[in-house]
Design a protein around this motif. Sequence first.
Motif, short mmCIF file in Angstrom:
data_model
loop_
_atom_site.label_atom_id
_atom_site.label_comp_id
_atom_site.label_asym_id
_atom_site.label_seq_id
_atom_site.Cartn_x
_atom_site.Cartn_y
_atom_site.Cartn_z
N LEU A 119 0.80 -1.22 0.00
CA LEU A 119 0.00 0.00 0.00
C LEU A 119 0.83 1.26 0.00
O LEU A 119 0.28 2.35 -0.17
N LEU A 120 2.15 1.17 0.17
CA LEU A 120 2.96 2.38 0.25
C LEU A 120 3.25 2.87 -1.17
O LEU A 120 2.47 3.61 -1.76
N GLY A 121 4.34 2.45 -1.77
CA GLY A 121 4.62 2.89 -3.13
C GLY A 121 3.63 2.33 -4.12
O GLY A 121 3.04 3.06 -4.92
N ALA A 122 3.41 1.01 -4.09
CA ALA A 122 2.52 0.38 -5.06
C ALA A 122 1.08 0.86 -4.90
O ALA A 122 0.36 1.04 -5.88
N GLY A 123 0.65 1.06 -3.65
CA GLY A 123 -0.72 1.53 -3.43
C GLY A 123 -0.95 2.92 -4.00
O GLY A 123 -1.99 3.20 -4.62
N GLY A 124 0.04 3.81 -3.81
CA GLY A 124 -0.06 5.14 -4.38
C GLY A 124 -0.09 5.11 -5.89
O GLY A 124 -0.82 5.88 -6.53
N GLY A 155 3.32 7.73 6.12
CA GLY A 155 2.01 7.52 6.72
C GLY A 155 0.91 8.24 5.96
O GLY A 155 -0.18 7.69 5.73
N ARG A 156 1.18 9.46 5.55
CA ARG A 156 0.18 10.22 4.79
C ARG A 156 -0.05 9.59 3.42
O ARG A 156 -1.18 9.56 2.92
N SER A 157 1.01 9.06 2.83
CA SER A 157 0.88 8.40 1.53
C SER A 157 -0.01 7.16 1.63
O SER A 157 -0.90 6.93 0.79
N VAL A 158 0.21 6.34 2.66
CA VAL A 158 -0.60 5.14 2.84
C VAL A 158 -2.05 5.52 3.15
O VAL A 158 -2.99 4.90 2.64
N ALA A 159 -2.25 6.54 3.98
CA ALA A 159 -3.62 6.98 4.30
C ALA A 159 -4.35 7.41 3.04
O ALA A 159 -5.55 7.13 2.87
N ARG A 160 -3.66 8.12 2.14
CA ARG A 160 -4.29 8.52 0.88
C ARG A 160 -4.72 7.28 0.08
O ARG A 160 -5.82 7.24 -0.48
N ALA A 161 -3.83 6.29 0.04
CA ALA A 161 -4.17 5.07 -0.69
C ALA A 161 -5.38 4.37 -0.06
O ALA A 161 -6.27 3.90 -0.78
N LEU A 162 -5.42 4.32 1.26
CA LEU A 162 -6.53 3.67 1.94
C LEU A 162 -7.85 4.37 1.64
O LEU A 162 -8.91 3.74 1.55
N ARG A 163 -7.81 5.69 1.50
CA ARG A 163 -9.03 6.44 1.22
C ARG A 163 -9.48 6.30 -0.24
O ARG A 163 -10.67 6.35 -0.54
N ARG A 164 -8.51 6.15 -1.14
CA ARG A 164 -8.85 6.19 -2.56
C ARG A 164 -8.98 4.82 -3.22
O ARG A 164 -9.64 4.70 -4.25
N LEU A 165 -8.36 3.80 -2.66
CA LEU A 165 -8.55 2.46 -3.19
C LEU A 165 -9.98 2.00 -2.88
O LEU A 165 -10.48 2.20 -1.77
N GLU A 166 -10.62 1.36 -3.84
CA GLU A 166 -12.02 0.96 -3.65
C GLU A 166 -12.16 -0.35 -2.90
O GLU A 166 -13.25 -0.67 -2.41
N LEU A 167 -11.08 -1.12 -2.81
CA LEU A 167 -11.11 -2.39 -2.09
C LEU A 167 -9.71 -2.66 -1.56
O LEU A 167 -8.73 -2.52 -2.30
#
Length: 423
Positions: A119-124, A155-167
């Motif tokens: 979820l860090l680099g790949a999630g973004g 942490g902010r990068s992962v949080a963005r991914a968590l909010r924007r990924l649909e699953l």
Amino acid sequence: MRLLVVAPSYPHPGHPYSGVFNERCVEALGKLCETVEVLAPRPYVPPVVSRWMPRWRAYGHQRSGKSVNGTMVLRPAAVVVPRWGGALWVDRAAFFCCRRTARARHKRVGFDAILSFDLLGAGGLAWRIGRELGVPASGWATGSDVRVPRSSSFGRSVARALRRLELVFYQSRELRAQAAALLGIAPEEMPPERHMVLSRGIAEPPPLQKQEVRSRIRRELGLAEDAVLVLNVGRVSRDKGVFELLDAVSRAARHDPRIHCAIVGASPEFDESALVEKQLSERSELKDRVRLVRACAPDKVWEYLCAADIFAFASHREGMPNSLLEAMAMGVAAVAFAIPPVQEIDATGDSLVRVPSFESAAMAREINRLAVSPLRRAEIGANAKRAVLERFLTKHSMATAARKIAELVERRNARGCGVRAYA
């Protein structure tokens, strides 16, 4: 379904076993989907740097747009500036380096969805590419990717991914709780239809002539007939508990000189193998008792497991300990530090022996108890094999993930609208 997998690592000639579990998951998905392609950005390597630094020289061996075991692997170069910029280089900058490649492949293939392993680099990358291509993006929390300070750029990068990924899938309940903390909410507040606990699992053990393989590998290791082999497989590093393992083997061998140890997974350019070798040369009680073995092909790992009497897992933290699951699937009795995912694997204590984390003395005691009791080892190993084959096979996990992603694609197509974020 045509799926684009974004992975932070994938095997390549310079590091053939890096991201091997990502490769196994892709192979399983390939049997379930019409098309699966992999986007695995490679660090841009200036020629001068690659000439003098072994690690960067290994990166230089990666080539983009090549088929690996029937899967197209895209490796666009991404600029990385070590120790500067934090998540910028694995997030926004990596996207700008990769977007052209992603758009070109989408024009040719027509991806239906994106899945990131990490979820860090790949999630973004996944959610940004999904927005760019107009397809839904999902991600998989694998371990250290969600163990970052909430206030940091990572942490902010992962949080963005968590909010924007649909699953989002999580290898363990612990990782789901870590993700909730990054969002500043309780795990119970995370919608279960969007946040699922699902281990990626392991490949099913191959059929082997176990006794024949056991004898051959033990001869290769120079073990006597009555030796008790304690095996560890994984990256040779402090976080993986390699120094606690050495201490446990030293303590156990004082009580039972039959005990020997093989640590499989050394990769000097990428780990702390040199420091371990130094300790082995300086500690007389370990010098001829512990064998450090270079990282090997996955098929060879199964052979080492055939030769083992006990599997020792001393890692401090994991997303889901795949090497431990493989040992259990082979019916090898295991001793492990009781980190949260280990407790999730075995809640009852019937299929492995758990000891408090960092307690080398406790691990040594349990190694000694197992060493003198073949019947107990056999009982624990049988329970372990049954538990893992029922719950932790990659082919089952990927089938569940593919079904959930396909449902996501159907819902999104029915809505005919963009990605819905949530805070």
